[in-house]
Design an enzyme around this catalytic site. Structure first.
Site, short mmCIF file in Angstrom:
data_model
loop_
_atom_site.label_atom_id
_atom_site.label_comp_id
_atom_site.label_asym_id
_atom_site.label_seq_id
_atom_site.Cartn_x
_atom_site.Cartn_y
_atom_site.Cartn_z
N LYS A 22 1.17 -1.20 -0.49
CA LYS A 22 -0.04 -0.12 -0.13
C LYS A 22 0.79 1.04 -0.21
O LYS A 22 0.61 2.05 -1.07
CB LYS A 22 -1.08 0.01 1.02
CG LYS A 22 -1.50 1.55 1.59
CD LYS A 22 -2.83 1.00 2.42
CE LYS A 22 -1.39 1.74 3.54
NZ LYS A 22 -1.43 3.21 4.16
N ASN A 23 1.90 1.39 1.13
CA ASN A 23 2.88 2.23 1.27
C ASN A 23 3.87 2.80 0.26
O ASN A 23 4.54 3.81 0.32
CB ASN A 23 3.41 2.50 2.30
CG ASN A 23 2.23 3.11 3.49
OD1 ASN A 23 1.11 3.07 3.11
ND2 ASN A 23 2.44 2.01 4.88
N CYS A 115 -5.50 12.99 13.34
CA CYS A 115 -4.50 11.47 12.78
C CYS A 115 -4.86 11.02 14.57
O CYS A 115 -4.16 11.44 15.34
CB CYS A 115 -3.85 11.26 12.37
SG CYS A 115 -3.32 9.61 11.56
N ARG A 120 0.86 15.00 13.29
CA ARG A 120 1.50 14.90 11.60
C ARG A 120 1.44 15.80 10.77
O ARG A 120 0.71 16.11 9.86
CB ARG A 120 0.60 13.15 10.78
CG ARG A 120 0.53 11.87 12.12
CD ARG A 120 -0.51 11.19 11.23
NE ARG A 120 0.88 10.18 9.56
CZ ARG A 120 0.17 9.18 8.99
NH1 ARG A 120 -1.50 9.52 9.54
NH2 ARG A 120 0.37 9.02 8.32
N ASP A 306 4.89 0.57 12.27
CA ASP A 306 2.94 0.17 11.59
C ASP A 306 3.08 -1.74 12.58
O ASP A 306 2.48 -2.26 11.62
CB ASP A 306 3.52 0.03 10.34
CG ASP A 306 3.14 1.70 9.72
OD1 ASP A 306 3.56 2.08 8.41
OD2 ASP A 306 3.27 2.83 10.78
N ARG A 398 -9.20 -0.25 4.22
CA ARG A 398 -7.87 0.83 3.65
C ARG A 398 -6.71 -0.03 3.62
O ARG A 398 -5.74 0.57 2.52
CB ARG A 398 -7.49 1.53 5.35
CG ARG A 398 -8.30 2.55 5.63
CD ARG A 398 -8.21 3.15 6.69
NE ARG A 398 -7.38 4.64 5.50
CZ ARG A 398 -8.00 5.81 5.79
NH1 ARG A 398 -8.74 6.61 5.80
NH2 ARG A 398 -7.45 6.63 5.00
C1 EPZ Z 1 4.54 6.90 6.18
O1 EPZ Z 1 3.76 8.07 6.77
C2 EPZ Z 1 3.39 6.03 6.19
N1 EPZ Z 1 2.60 5.90 5.09
C3 EPZ Z 1 2.58 5.20 7.71
O2 EPZ Z 1 1.99 4.19 7.27
C4 EPZ Z 1 3.67 5.60 8.38
O3 EPZ Z 1 3.36 5.24 10.00
C5 EPZ Z 1 5.60 6.48 9.01
O4 EPZ Z 1 5.06 6.94 7.57
C6 EPZ Z 1 5.88 6.15 9.12
O5 EPZ Z 1 6.96 5.06 9.08
C7 EPZ Z 1 2.78 5.85 3.74
O6 EPZ Z 1 3.28 5.64 3.43
C8 EPZ Z 1 1.18 6.25 2.92
P1 EPZ Z 1 6.24 10.28 8.43
P2 EPZ Z 1 3.79 9.40 6.67
O7 EPZ Z 1 6.25 11.64 7.79
O8 EPZ Z 1 4.98 9.55 5.44
C9 EPZ Z 1 6.88 13.94 11.90
C10 EPZ Z 1 0.36 2.49 7.65
O9 EPZ Z 1 -0.31 2.62 8.25
N2 EPZ Z 1 6.62 14.38 10.50
O10 EPZ Z 1 7.44 9.64 7.75
O11 EPZ Z 1 3.00 10.33 6.80
C11 EPZ Z 1 5.11 12.84 12.03
O12 EPZ Z 1 4.34 13.81 12.76
C12 EPZ Z 1 0.54 4.18 7.76
O13 EPZ Z 1 0.47 2.59 7.08
C13 EPZ Z 1 7.13 15.81 10.76
O14 EPZ Z 1 7.12 16.35 12.09
O15 EPZ Z 1 4.76 9.25 8.20
C14 EPZ Z 1 5.94 11.60 12.69
O16 EPZ Z 1 6.43 12.19 13.95
C15 EPZ Z 1 0.52 5.26 8.78
N3 EPZ Z 1 6.79 17.06 9.95
C16 EPZ Z 1 7.30 11.63 11.79
O17 EPZ Z 1 7.65 12.63 11.28
C17 EPZ Z 1 6.21 16.27 8.60
O18 EPZ Z 1 6.13 16.89 8.03
C18 EPZ Z 1 7.43 10.35 10.69
O19 EPZ Z 1 6.08 10.73 10.15
C19 EPZ Z 1 6.21 15.18 8.40
C20 EPZ Z 1 6.59 14.20 8.99
#
Ligand code: EPZ
Length: 419
Positions: A22-23, A115, A120, A306, A398
């Site tokens: 998915k991701n 969320c 996020r 995850d 999802r």
């Molecule tokens: C991806 O989300 C995945 N989603 C998530 O999987 C996964 O949990 C996450 O990466 C971490 O591995 C998809 O790929 C569609 P991040 P993403 O930006 O990219 C902080 C699932 O269950 N952050 O890597 O949105 C954020 O708050 C989903 O399949 C900022 O501070 O996650 C978090 O603490 C859930 N500022 C950390 O970084 C930003 O601009 C990592 O988030 C962006 C992120």
């Protein structure tokens, strides 16, 4: 609305096939906006999230054809505005901003809402776009980015909780059509980021260093169509490995990529399970006494956030005291209250869960709150005595393709019923 009913205590055995990721599929589908030419993507899992992304692409003007897991997209003429009612249902919609900015030099996309797994923000995404010379405005609940032209730059995408996965994807997709060279420092190394970079390179992009902390993207004038197979879903793989550990007597997963789940297989071996790996299969089986674990979630190649909920379910019946620390989404513990309704003994102390293993879980009606939490409740239901009913299973649909059917192929007594 459906719910899933599980009669616990049935041992799992046999084999199933793992679906496409998915991701990985979500950003790759969005990346097809970067060319007018048709792109054919195979092994796209049939999930509500991938269907949402296809709806967004259609809304932006792309032609979309789908035949089971193969999708062909031709974004000949596109619009650069993705409104609230189209993107509000899926946070990952944010990853259309990069390709729209790269191709149209502008994008208006609804700001992602709250969320349940925690805070996020997308500040790092926006920082990346600004570094490439885009003006960024957030108004009326929308993110507006625009730039007469994009120019390569050096940008660090490492935040307080580590690198950002979709942020790295988004900036990479904007930078491939920028003038000059972009260097992303603190890049995410997830296999899904590498799969996207491989897809973009097949379209004619010039990306080096994918999978490392430093990516170099040399901008090109335009990209062309291509074909691509999505990688196996490593979180689905991990979820079924835990299913095999929590209730199995020997389960084999086919069409997997062992390297992508090494942190998960290492954890299962450490907690006492037998893991066998071949070119594209992974098997899990009991191996005598199990031991409690100390786990901390980290960016790839560390233990994935995850998989945290699923491990909570497994360790809730592992003798002894286990400790899990959630570093990526510190509040990501919606599943704990529901596991406790099934008899688990878990204390939360900030980002840490202290799990005292119990002898038996008991079936109960429980509520899914997000994708991975709902998978954890299903896994706990496989182990529990009696009947567990998981409601709001739309969360599961999802991100898991036919989860209940695959579990029943492995011998679980599980059914989907109308609520
Ligand atoms: C991806 O989300 C995945 N989603 C998530 O999987 C996964 O949990 C996450 O990466 C971490 O591995 C998809 O790929 C569609 P991040 P993403 O930006 O990219 C902080 C699932 O269950 N952050 O890597 O949105 C954020 O708050 C989903 O399949 C900022 O501070 O996650 C978090 O603490 C859930 N500022 C950390 O970084 C930003 O601009 C990592 O988030 C962006 C992120």
């Amino acid at each position: 609305m459906d719910k899933i009913r599980i009669h616990g205590g049935r041992p799992l055995s046999g084999s199933i096939k793992i679906s496409g990721s998915k991701n990985s599929a979500l950003p790759i589908l969005a990346a097809t906006l970067l060319t007018r030419e048709p792109c054919t993507i195979r092994r796209v899992p049939d999930l509500s999230d991938t269907n949402y992304m296809l709806q967004i692409l259609k809304h932006l003007g792309a032609e979309v054809e789908r035949a089971s897991g193969t999708v062909t997209i031709a974004a000949v003429k596109i619009d650069s505005i993705a409104p609230y009612d189209v993107v509000r249902r899926m946070r990952a919609s944010v990853c259309v901003i990069g390709p729209l900015l790269g191709r149209c030099k502008e994008a208006t996309v609804s700001m992602p809402g709250g969320c349940v797994i925690g805070d996020r923000p997308i500040d790092l995404h926006l920082k990346g776009f600004e570094a490439l010379g885009a003006a960024v405005r957030v108004e009326g609940g929308n993110v507006k980015v625009f730039a007469p032209k994009l120019t390569g730059a050096v940008v660090n995408l490492r935040g307080k909780f580590g690198p950002t996965v979709l942020g790295t994807d988004n900036v990479m997709m904007a930078a491939v059509l920028a003038e000059g060279t972009t260097v992303i420092e603190g890049a995410a190394q997830e296999p899904e980021v590498v799969d996207l970079a491989n897809f973009l390179n097949k379209m004619g992009a010039k990306i080096e260093g994918a999978g490392t902390r430093r990516m170099i993207i040399e901008g090109v004038k335009e990209l062309h169509g291509t074909e691509h197979d999505i990688i196996p879903d490593r979180i689905e793989t991990g979820t079924f490995l835990v299913a095999g550990a929590i209730a199995g007597k020997g389960v084999t997963l086919k069409r997997t990529e062992a390297q992508h789940v090494q942190s998960i297989t290492d954890a299962l071996i450490k907690s006492g399970f037998k893991i066998d790996i071949t070119r594209d299969t992974i098997s899990v089986a009991p191996n005598g006494a199990t031991t409690p674990l100390e786990l901390t979630t980290e960016p790839y190649p560390g233990f994935p956030t995850d998989m945290q909920a699923q491990m909570c379910a497994l360790l809730s019946t592992t003798d002894g005291i286990s400790v899990i620390t959630e570093q990526i989404f510190p509040q990501r513990y919606m599943h704990v209250a529901e596991l406790k309704r099934m008899g688990a003994n878990v204390d939360l102390e900030g980002p840490t869960a202290v799990i005292k293993g119990v002898h038996q879980l008991h079936g109960a009606p429980v509520m899914a709150s997000d994708l991975r939490a709902s998978a954890a409740l299903v896994l706990a239901g496989l182990k529990a005595e009696g009947i567990t009913e998981v409601s709001r299973v739309y969360h599961i649909d999802r991100g898991y393709e036919h989860l209940d059917e695959k579990l029943s192929e492995l011998g679980a007594e599980i059914e989907r019923v109308k609520d």
